[in-house]
Design a protein around this motif. Sequence first.
Motif, PDB file in Angstrom:
ATOM      1  N   SER A 157       1.660  -2.508   0.410  1.00 54.15           N
ATOM      2  CA  SER A 157       0.746  -1.371   0.426  1.00 54.15           C
ATOM      3  C   SER A 157       0.801  -0.756   1.822  1.00 54.15           C
ATOM      4  O   SER A 157       0.415  -1.393   2.802  1.00 54.15           O
ATOM      5  CB  SER A 157      -0.678  -1.819   0.096  1.00 54.15           C
ATOM      6  N   TYR A 189      -0.372   1.774   4.682  1.00 58.17           N
ATOM      7  CA  TYR A 189      -1.582   2.528   5.025  1.00 58.17           C
ATOM      8  C   TYR A 189      -1.776   2.464   6.532  1.00 58.17           C
ATOM      9  O   TYR A 189      -1.497   1.441   7.167  1.00 58.17           O
ATOM     10  CB  TYR A 189      -2.796   1.931   4.312  1.00 58.17           C
ATOM     11  N   ASN A 249      -1.949   0.388  12.323  1.00 60.10           N
ATOM     12  CA  ASN A 249      -1.290  -0.087  11.102  1.00 60.10           C
ATOM     13  C   ASN A 249      -2.255  -0.928  10.260  1.00 60.10           C
ATOM     14  O   ASN A 249      -2.793  -1.927  10.724  1.00 60.10           O
ATOM     15  CB  ASN A 249      -0.056  -0.911  11.489  1.00 60.10           C
ATOM     16  N   GLN A 250      -2.456  -0.551   9.024  1.00 62.71           N
ATOM     17  CA  GLN A 250      -3.268  -1.324   8.083  1.00 62.71           C
ATOM     18  C   GLN A 250      -2.494  -1.599   6.792  1.00 62.71           C
ATOM     19  O   GLN A 250      -3.066  -1.797   5.722  1.00 62.71           O
ATOM     20  CB  GLN A 250      -4.583  -0.588   7.782  1.00 62.71           C
ATOM     21  N   SER A 251      -1.183  -1.600   6.928  1.00 62.66           N
ATOM     22  CA  SER A 251      -0.336  -1.882   5.770  1.00 62.66           C
ATOM     23  C   SER A 251      -0.407  -3.374   5.419  1.00 62.66           C
ATOM     24  O   SER A 251      -0.719  -4.223   6.260  1.00 62.66           O
ATOM     25  CB  SER A 251       1.113  -1.494   6.062  1.00 62.66           C
TER      26      SER A 251
END
Length: 319
Positions: free
Chosen positions: A263, A265, A287-289
């Motif tokens: 995911s 994001y 980064n929030q993947s």
Amino acid sequence: MLRDPGSAGVGSHRIHYYSKFGCVDSLSIEVYALPVVNISGFDPFYCLKDSLFSIGKSPLGGVFSGVGIVDSFFNPRLAGSGQHRIYYQYGRPNCFSSDSVTLRVIDTLTVKSVASSDTICQGENINFTALPVGGSGNYSLTWFTNDRSSSAITYPISDTWAWVEVNDGCSDSYRDSIWIVVHPEVSANTVTSEIKCYGEIGFAEVVPTNNDPYSVIWHTSPPRGGFRIIAPVANRYNFTLTNERTKCSFDSSAIIPGYDRISAYFVTSPREGFCLNPFDPVLNFINQSVGATGGYWSFGDGDTTAYDPQLNPQHFYQP
């Protein structure tokens, strides 16, 4: 000619005999007093115990007889439970007196140990209850677990004797035993398919550690049977393994390995919708993947940089 010693009285008596021919003969007879015999010093009842109890008697020198008599003592264990008549005789063989009494020996002291089960699986417990009967009723219990109450609980890890002993402070103690069987622990290993991408199908298989007959239930919806489950990767699957010989079971789970779902994001600083300062046109990317291990960043102005899940990049935009 008959003579009654009782009517003659105690002492020496001479008896004369006269024949019809005038001859005379005489005989001296000694009449002894019958002794007064008495049994005393006995208890109202006796517990069933292998012991010798002295019984009072008078005069001394006589002989006891009856069930449970050993010389001049009474042995309740030898006599057994119930009513027993004993006798004491004193005097000469043809001139004696006797007395008798009835001695009571109470019921045998016993105990019955009742177990919730005599065969268990590893980790299970057994509840025991003691049912004492007989004796004086003043029961004292001792379990193999050192418990002192009318019940006990234990978690045996191997085959063993379970026992309870009862005492009443009077009778011989009594012990009842039960042989307890503890089935071996159920255990297994699992093998799985190689790690795959999220969304692909893999397998997990249960392999018992011995050759007993087993069955497996996978707790899916609906439940599935069989040693192998084929299902999407990156998930944990719970199962119950049952030994069909002992009926013992083992709950565990297996993970079919797979990469996490990717995911992408991120958020920016300054936030989206704000203009960059033309004198300091730097944009921070947070980064929030999830799930990615590689790739690249594209900043919209033709520049790119390698993706590192541990880094939050910055980019300088040319005015």
